[in-house]
Design a protein around this motif. Structure first.
Motif, PDB file in Angstrom:
ATOM      1  N   LEU A 110       0.836  -1.209   0.000  1.00 54.55           N
ATOM      2  CA  LEU A 110       0.000   0.000   0.000  1.00 54.55           C
ATOM      3  C   LEU A 110       0.865   1.250   0.000  1.00 54.55           C
ATOM      4  CD1 LEU A 110      -2.675   1.527   0.245  1.00 54.55           C
ATOM      5  CD2 LEU A 110      -2.600   1.127   2.719  1.00 54.55           C
ATOM      6  N   MET A 111       1.926   1.239   0.794  1.00 57.32           N
ATOM      7  CA  MET A 111       2.822   2.391   0.832  1.00 57.32           C
ATOM      8  C   MET A 111       3.432   2.658  -0.543  1.00 57.32           C
ATOM      9  SD  MET A 111       6.270   3.037   3.124  1.00 57.32           S
ATOM     10  CE  MET A 111       7.322   2.108   1.980  1.00 57.32           C
ATOM     11  N   GLU A 112       3.843   1.567  -1.222  1.00 56.28           N
ATOM     12  CA  GLU A 112       4.424   1.734  -2.565  1.00 56.28           C
ATOM     13  C   GLU A 112       3.395   2.280  -3.547  1.00 56.28           C
ATOM     14  OE1 GLU A 112       7.843   0.901  -3.214  1.00 56.28           O
ATOM     15  OE2 GLU A 112       7.751   0.917  -1.034  1.00 56.28           O
ATOM     16  N   TYR A 113       2.141   1.800  -3.435  1.00 55.65           N
ATOM     17  CA  TYR A 113       1.075   2.291  -4.313  1.00 55.65           C
ATOM     18  C   TYR A 113       0.817   3.784  -4.097  1.00 55.65           C
ATOM     19  CZ  TYR A 113      -0.504  -2.424  -5.714  1.00 55.65           C
ATOM     20  OH  TYR A 113      -0.602  -3.686  -6.248  1.00 55.65           O
ATOM     21  N   VAL A 114       0.908   4.223  -2.830  1.00 55.67           N
ATOM     22  CA  VAL A 114       0.567   5.606  -2.494  1.00 55.67           C
ATOM     23  C   VAL A 114       1.665   6.575  -2.909  1.00 55.67           C
ATOM     24  CG1 VAL A 114       0.159   7.213  -0.569  1.00 55.67           C
ATOM     25  CG2 VAL A 114      -1.008   4.994  -0.615  1.00 55.67           C
ATOM     26  N   ILE A 115       2.921   6.215  -2.639  1.00 59.41           N
ATOM     27  CA  ILE A 115       4.009   7.168  -2.922  1.00 59.41           C
ATOM     28  C   ILE A 115       4.703   6.910  -4.251  1.00 59.41           C
ATOM     29  CG2 ILE A 115       4.393   7.507  -0.446  1.00 59.41           C
ATOM     30  CD1 ILE A 115       6.908   5.815  -0.666  1.00 59.41           C
ATOM     31  N   GLY A 116       4.585   5.687  -4.777  1.00 56.68           N
ATOM     32  CA  GLY A 116       5.303   5.323  -6.002  1.00 56.68           C
ATOM     33  C   GLY A 116       5.035   6.211  -7.204  1.00 56.68           C
ATOM     34  N   PRO A 117       3.759   6.534  -7.492  1.00 56.20           N
ATOM     35  CA  PRO A 117       3.486   7.340  -8.689  1.00 56.20           C
ATOM     36  C   PRO A 117       4.071   8.750  -8.649  1.00 56.20           C
ATOM     37  CG  PRO A 117       1.503   6.214  -7.921  1.00 56.20           C
ATOM     38  CD  PRO A 117       2.525   6.064  -6.843  1.00 56.20           C
ATOM     39  N   PHE A 118       4.475   9.216  -7.469  1.00 56.91           N
ATOM     40  CA  PHE A 118       4.928  10.602  -7.333  1.00 56.91           C
ATOM     41  C   PHE A 118       6.440  10.720  -7.134  1.00 56.91           C
ATOM     42  CE2 PHE A 118       0.660  10.048  -5.495  1.00 56.91           C
ATOM     43  CZ  PHE A 118      -0.065  10.807  -6.396  1.00 56.91           C
ATOM     44  N   LEU A 119       7.159   9.592  -7.191  1.00 55.98           N
ATOM     45  CA  LEU A 119       8.600   9.598  -7.013  1.00 55.98           C
ATOM     46  C   LEU A 119       9.282   8.926  -8.202  1.00 55.98           C
ATOM     47  CD1 LEU A 119       8.895   8.490  -3.255  1.00 55.98           C
ATOM     48  CD2 LEU A 119       9.105  10.816  -4.152  1.00 55.98           C
ATOM     49  N   SER A 120      10.544   9.268  -8.403  1.00 56.92           N
ATOM     50  CA  SER A 120      11.340   8.542  -9.397  1.00 56.92           C
ATOM     51  C   SER A 120      11.645   7.150  -8.860  1.00 56.92           C
ATOM     52  CB  SER A 120      12.648   9.281  -9.675  1.00 56.92           C
ATOM     53  OG  SER A 120      13.485   9.254  -8.519  1.00 56.92           O
ATOM     54  N   VAL A 121      12.085   6.258  -9.726  1.00 56.86           N
ATOM     55  CA  VAL A 121      12.405   4.896  -9.306  1.00 56.86           C
ATOM     56  C   VAL A 121      13.509   4.906  -8.249  1.00 56.86           C
ATOM     57  CG1 VAL A 121      13.340   2.682 -10.059  1.00 56.86           C
ATOM     58  CG2 VAL A 121      11.665   3.866 -11.480  1.00 56.86           C
ATOM     59  N   LEU A 181      12.143   6.242  -4.901  1.00 56.59           N
ATOM     60  CA  LEU A 181      11.262   5.249  -4.292  1.00 56.59           C
ATOM     61  C   LEU A 181      12.074   4.130  -3.645  1.00 56.59           C
ATOM     62  CD1 LEU A 181       8.410   4.179  -3.765  1.00 56.59           C
ATOM     63  CD2 LEU A 181       8.507   3.034  -5.996  1.00 56.59           C
ATOM     64  N   ALA A 182      13.143   3.722  -4.312  1.00 52.69           N
ATOM     65  CA  ALA A 182      14.004   2.674  -3.751  1.00 52.69           C
ATOM     66  C   ALA A 182      14.653   3.142  -2.452  1.00 52.69           C
ATOM     67  CB  ALA A 182      15.074   2.279  -4.766  1.00 52.69           C
ATOM     68  N   LEU A 183      15.084   4.387  -2.408  1.00 55.21           N
ATOM     69  CA  LEU A 183      15.711   4.929  -1.199  1.00 55.21           C
ATOM     70  C   LEU A 183      14.713   5.026  -0.048  1.00 55.21           C
ATOM     71  CD1 LEU A 183      17.929   7.750  -2.771  1.00 55.21           C
ATOM     72  CD2 LEU A 183      18.712   5.584  -1.777  1.00 55.21           C
ATOM     73  N   VAL A 184      13.508   5.481  -0.341  1.00 54.23           N
ATOM     74  CA  VAL A 184      12.466   5.550   0.698  1.00 54.23           C
ATOM     75  C   VAL A 184      12.131   4.148   1.200  1.00 54.23           C
ATOM     76  CG1 VAL A 184      10.048   6.130   1.153  1.00 54.23           C
ATOM     77  CG2 VAL A 184      11.486   7.719  -0.137  1.00 54.23           C
ATOM     78  N   SER A 185      12.100   3.192   0.277  1.00 54.71           N
ATOM     79  CA  SER A 185      11.745   1.826   0.641  1.00 54.71           C
ATOM     80  C   SER A 185      12.801   1.153   1.505  1.00 54.71           C
ATOM     81  CB  SER A 185      11.519   0.986  -0.630  1.00 54.71           C
ATOM     82  OG  SER A 185      10.480   1.544  -1.408  1.00 54.71           O
ATOM     83  N   LEU A 186      14.004   1.701   1.524  1.00 51.70           N
ATOM     84  CA  LEU A 186      15.075   1.160   2.373  1.00 51.70           C
ATOM     85  C   LEU A 186      14.850   1.433   3.854  1.00 51.70           C
ATOM     86  CD1 LEU A 186      18.409   1.862   0.450  1.00 51.70           C
ATOM     87  CD2 LEU A 186      17.589  -0.356   1.257  1.00 51.70           C
ATOM     88  N   ILE A 187      13.983   2.387   4.165  1.00 50.51           N
ATOM     89  CA  ILE A 187      13.768   2.761   5.567  1.00 50.51           C
ATOM     90  C   ILE A 187      13.301   1.564   6.384  1.00 50.51           C
ATOM     91  CG2 ILE A 187      12.388   4.176   7.134  1.00 50.51           C
ATOM     92  CD1 ILE A 187      12.315   6.315   4.917  1.00 50.51           C
ATOM     93  N   GLY A 188      12.337   0.815   5.853  1.00 50.23           N
ATOM     94  CA  GLY A 188      11.797  -0.344   6.574  1.00 50.23           C
ATOM     95  C   GLY A 188      12.844  -1.404   6.885  1.00 50.23           C
ATOM     96  N   PRO A 189      13.581  -1.900   5.897  1.00 48.49           N
ATOM     97  CA  PRO A 189      14.619  -2.899   6.182  1.00 48.49           C
ATOM     98  C   PRO A 189      15.696  -2.401   7.136  1.00 48.49           C
ATOM     99  CG  PRO A 189      14.114  -2.870   3.843  1.00 48.49           C
ATOM    100  CD  PRO A 189      13.375  -1.730   4.443  1.00 48.49           C
ATOM    101  N   CYS A 190      16.068  -1.130   7.027  1.00 49.31           N
ATOM    102  CA  CYS A 190      17.098  -0.600   7.932  1.00 49.31           C
ATOM    103  C   CYS A 190      16.584  -0.569   9.369  1.00 49.31           C
ATOM    104  CB  CYS A 190      17.519   0.798   7.489  1.00 49.31           C
ATOM    105  SG  CYS A 190      18.468   0.815   5.942  1.00 49.31           S
TER     106      CYS A 190
END
Length: 268
Positions: free
Chosen positions: A28-39, A42-51
């Motif tokens: 859901l998070m990827e669906y919400v923010i993905g369309p408004f960010l570059s690839v 988006l990859a950098l933001v998505s790193l927050i969870g694993p870190c």
């Protein structure tokens, strides 16, 4: 595996099923923010969870099963006291110790996984549950959500429809069959083959997922989008019948009780 080993029997199902709920929240998070960010962004933001996971997981107590597998009873007791937040854990630690010793008295290879009746039944259940989960079409819909929804001819753009889809997925993951393979995998395998059995389950689920994703576009392109969804519906119905008649109930039972019932039923 970790959640299955540290959870009390009465809430183990709820805790292990949260894995899939967390996956859907991430989607859901990827669906919400993905369309408004570059690839890249988006990859950098998505790193927050694993870190965050790496940092937090360092402080979690090791499973008492792990300590008992290494013959360290005192550390197992300390771990269980910390997990249960009470001192009176002697009956539970004794039950766990008996179970671990009984399991470790057996070998831990593919032979034991496939030729011990109770283990073989667990493998069959997990392979089928993984296949049912993937053949329900859930990951095909996630992967091709915007493509599918753009064909719906509505007033909303596909990217906004995928956001709505993400919310619906989170809600129904809480109440449906989606987390079952991961929950059951943490419960059905004995200690000596748990790692091997869980790995085989994950490999199977991903192979099923790969196959469904590849075939979806071929079938939809040649026969229409509706045909894969009829296939998904039929597989879901068959899966419901399989679970009703073949999958054992594990709710509220200790891992030791589940193993006894699984192996006893396999001998009948």
């Amino acid at each position: 595996m970790y959640l299955g080993e540290i959870s009390p029997a009465d809430i183990r199902g709820h805790l292990t099923s949260m894995l899939t709920v967390a996956v859907k929240l991430g989607t859901l998070m990827e669906y919400v923010i993905g369309p408004f960010l570059s690839v890249q962004d988006l990859a950098l933001v998505s790193l927050i969870g694993p870190c965050l996971f790496v940092v937090i997981f360092i402080w979690l107590p090791e499973s008492p099963y792990h300590f008992l597998r290494h013959n360290d009873r005192q550390k197992a007791i300390n771990s269980l006291v910390q997990l249960r937040d009470k001192e009176d854990i002697h009956e539970e630690i004794n039950n766990i110790e008996r179970s671990v010793k009984a399991d470790l008295a057996n070998e831990s290879g593919f032979r034991e996984l496939l030729f011990v009746p109770g283990n073989r039944r667990a493998v069959i259940i997990l392979l089928c549950l993984g296949g049912i989960q993937q053949m329900s079409g859930a990951h095909a819909v996630i992967q091709y959500a915007q493509l599918i929804l753009d064909q719906a001819n509505t007033n909303l753009e596909g990217k906004y429809l995928t956001m709505i889809l993400g919310v619906v997925q989170v809600i129904f993951t809480v109440i449906c069959l989606s987390p079952l393979p991961f929950t059951v995998a943490s419960e059905l395998f004995p200690t000596n083959v748990k790692a091997l059995g869980s790995t085989a389950t994950l490999v199977s689920i991903n192979l099923w997922g790969f196959t469904v994703l590849k075939l979806y576009l071929i079938i939809a392109g040649n026969y229409g989008t509706h045909v894969p969804f009829w296939i998904f519906t039929a597989c879901s119905l068959a899966g419901a019948l399989f679970m009703l008649f073949y999958v054992p109930e594990t709710k509220g039972k200790t891992l030791e009780q589940i193993q006894k019932e699984l192996h006893n039923s396999s001998k009948q």
